[in-house]
Structure formats: structure tokens, C-alpha cells
Design an enzyme around this catalytic site. Structure first.
Site, mmCIF file in Angstrom:
data_model
loop_
_atom_site.group_PDB
_atom_site.id
_atom_site.type_symbol
_atom_site.label_atom_id
_atom_site.label_comp_id
_atom_site.label_asym_id
_atom_site.label_seq_id
_atom_site.Cartn_x
_atom_site.Cartn_y
_atom_site.Cartn_z
ATOM 1 N N HIS A 76 96.696 -76.582 117.004
ATOM 2 C CA HIS A 76 95.397 -76.676 117.682
ATOM 3 C C HIS A 76 94.775 -78.055 117.511
ATOM 4 O O HIS A 76 95.252 -78.892 116.732
ATOM 5 C CB HIS A 76 94.440 -75.582 117.201
ATOM 6 C CG HIS A 76 94.073 -75.651 115.743
ATOM 7 N ND1 HIS A 76 93.363 -76.699 115.183
ATOM 8 C CD2 HIS A 76 94.297 -74.777 114.729
ATOM 9 C CE1 HIS A 76 93.165 -76.475 113.910
ATOM 10 N NE2 HIS A 76 93.728 -75.317 113.591
ATOM 11 N N CYS A 131 97.361 -73.605 109.693
ATOM 12 C CA CYS A 131 97.481 -74.148 111.049
ATOM 13 C C CYS A 131 97.957 -75.596 111.045
ATOM 14 O O CYS A 131 98.031 -76.250 110.011
ATOM 15 C CB CYS A 131 96.144 -74.060 111.774
ATOM 16 S SG CYS A 131 95.657 -72.372 112.181
#
Length: 346
Positions: free
Chosen positions: A293, A320
């Protein structure tokens, strides 16, 4: 008259015998559907035999630089503080050879899925331990939470290991039965698992888009297949991966995963609460709660931030993979769901 009767009897007897013999004439044709099945099985068998004879190696991979995204681009080797960091192209070629090899023979693919235990918490494996996050894991380090149970063939009492959410495998049985047989691509061996933990993505998918995340050098590279053993580098960027900091932050796990889910805005909670703290733009989920992301925005209504000084430095995420927001959008658009891979290397 007696001679004529014997002749008639003999003729009829021969006719009856002939009728009972199998028809082996050259004009006999097999059922078309059955013939297609036989031909298909033969094709798969030949392809599998060929793949085993001459597996691709890293030396067979031709990797060229042809960027489709050219912002924040890093060189193959670049300075970081008092040392040098690199894109591990040799290791990337090894993984691309693996991608070439497992696709040489036709197969029906499945993805293991159990995000947030939505398909039921996996049973306890035969041998397990508790890690620093107080969660149960198998002897390979795969956590029970969000994983699928993998049973040795013929055993149904207790699983042997866990398969991570997002792992890729080949279906080796019907997908209409309670327990399906799968052959690992992301993991070794052939196992059985309850049907509810697998998503069939079929035999027509081609994995020609691969995102490489390097947790050692804190960078991200995308590669696209352009021909037989030919791959083009589409982007080379800084990234920030997950860190080991119980009880909330966790490392980005090494392995081969399938892109499973996309969110234009992935909202996240403040640690230890259910209060939304902010969002991450252009998020592509590949395993558990791990997304590729953009730069996190610590305000649910805040504007997208393009870049952060922390990218490419040290692990600081909650599993992440952070990267520049425009690069995250590039990955978001380029790496289609169930048609692209994320390979995390060390």
C-alpha cells in the site's frame, strides 16, 4: 434335404458367433468426449514429463529493464548510510525460474484462504508452539491464526502443518468433495485440506505479473513476463516492511503469495483499540492482513501523501509493505486479483 439343413444350421451358427465378437473394424470411432478427455490427459502427462526433464534455472531467465513506472526509481545498487543496498537480481531470477517451472504443465490452481479466520479456525497441529505474540504456530513458524490446516494424505485426525492465507497450490482432486488434495507451489509436498479453505481459480490463469518485496534491502521490484523465460522490470522502488514488535507489529513473512483483495482505502485501527486511526491508499492484500500500500495517512479524512522519508530505511510497518502512494497505485492497477503474485524474499 438333410445336407441343406446342416448348411443352414452352420451358416446361422457362424452369424451368431460373428455378432458376439467385438467390432474391431477400422471404421469404428470412439466417443468424441471420451477422446477429448484422453487427449487432454495425454497432453498434461507429456507436459509434466517435459517439465521434470528440463527444469528452468536462473541462468535461463532473461531479465531486462523496461520501466512502466519511473518515479522514485532506485539503481540496482545504491548507497544507504555507511553501506550499500541492492536489488537481489540473482535471487529474483531464481524465483522467476520457479514461476516458469510450475506453469509449464497445465494445472488447476487454488489459493489457501482464511483471512481473519473467516473459514473457521484451523485445528491444532500435531506439534505446535507459542511464539512471542502468544499465538500458536507449527514447527515451520506458520501461525494457526488465519491459516489453513494441511493433513498428511490419508490422515484426518489432526493436521501436520499450517498453510498461510494466500499460499498457492495445484488442485489434485475434485473440488466437490469435503477434503481436497493439493500439491504445494508456495510450500512443499502434497496434502489434504477441507474444501472451505481453498478458492479454486482454474486452469486458464497465467501468472505473468510478479511483485518482489525484499525485507533485507527494504525495496520493491515489479516484473512482467514478455516471452519464454523473458521478463521485464517494470519498477524499482524503496519500500518499508513489517517489523518484529509484539504484540501488534509483525514481520512481512517470506514466501510466494497470490494477490487476493484490493481496497482503494484500507482503514486501520489504532493499536489495541477499534478506533479508526487512518487509512493506507491503494492497498493490495496478499496474505493475512498484509497489503502492498501507499504512505499511511493518520487521519481517516486526510489527503493522500505521496512519499515518506522513512521509505527504504528500516522495517516499521505492521506486516504490510509501504511504498510511494503513486507506486502503490501502479501495483493496484497492474497486479490483478488472483492473476498476480507477491514474492517476499530475504
Amino acid at each position: 434335404m438333410k445336407l441343406y439343413s446342416k448348411f443352414v444350421f452352420l451358416t446361422c451358427s457362424l452369424a451368431v458367433i460373428a455378432c458376439n465378437q467385438p467390432n474391431n473394424t477400422k471404421n469404428e470411432k470412439p466417443d468424441p468426449a471420451e477422446q477429448r478427455r484422453i487427449d487432454s490427459l495425454e497432453t498434461v502427462k507429456k507436459a509434466e514429463e517435459e517439465a521434470k526433464k528440463k527444469p528452468r534455472t536462473s541462468e535461463d531467465i532473461k531479465l531486462s529493464k523496461d520501466l512502466a513506472y519511473d518515479k522514485h526509481t532506485l539503481e540496482e545498487s545504491y548507497p544507504y548510510k555507511d553501506t550499500n543496498r541492492v536489488f537481489q537480481l540473482d535471487k529474483i531470477k531464481e524465483k522467476l525460474a520457479l514461476v516458469e517451472n510450475f506453469q509449464r504443465a497445465p494445472a488447476s490452481y487454488v489459493v489457501l484462504q482464511n483471512h481473519k479466520n473467516k473459514n473457521q479456525e484451523a485445528p491444532l497441529v500435531k506439534k505446535y508452539k507459542r511464539n512471542e505474540y502468544t499465538r500458536i504456530s507449527d514447527t515451520l513458524g506458520n501461525e494457526r491464526y488465519q491459516s489453513a490446516p494441511l493433513y498428511a494424505l490419508g490422515e484426518t485426525e489432526r493436521p501436520s502443518i499450517y498453510g498461510r492465507d494466500g499460499f498457492l497450490a495445484k488442485l489434485r482432486s475434485s473440488d466437490t468433495i469435503p477434503m481436497v488434495k493439493i500439491e504445494g507451489v508456495s510450500f512443499e509436498g502434497t496434502w489434504e485440506t477441507p474444501k472451505r479453505y481453498v478458492k479454486t481459480i482454474g486452469d486458464s490463469v497465467n501468472f505473468h505479473h510478479v511483485v518482489f518485496v525484499d525485507v533485507t534491502n527494504q525495496n520493491i521490484l515489479t516484473a512482467e513476463r514478455t516471452g519464454d523465460c523473458e521478463w521485464a522490470i517494470r519498477s524499482m522502488n524503496p519500500a518499508t516492511t513489517g517489523r518484529h514488535k509484539p504484540p501488534y507489529a509483525q514481520e512481512t513473512p517470506a514466501g510466494l503469495y497470490v494477490v487476493q483483495e484490493k481496497k482503494t482505502k484500507m482503514y486501520y485501527y489504532k493499536d489495541g483499540t477499534t478506533n479508526i486511526e487512518g487509512y493506507a491508499p491503494y492497498a493490495s492484500r496478499f496474505t493475512n492482513g498484509a497489503y502492498v500500500h501507499g504512505v499511511p495517512v493518520n487521519n481517516p479524512k486526510g489527503a493522500i501523501i505521496e512519499y515518506s522519508w522513512s521509505l527504504g530505511t528500516t522495517p516499521r510497518s505492521h506486516m504490510c509493505v509501504r511504498n510511494a502512494s503513486s507506486h502503490a497505485k501502479f501495483v493496484f492497477d497492474w497486479a490483478k486479483k488472483f492473476n498476480a503474485l507477491v514474492i517476499v524474499i530475504e
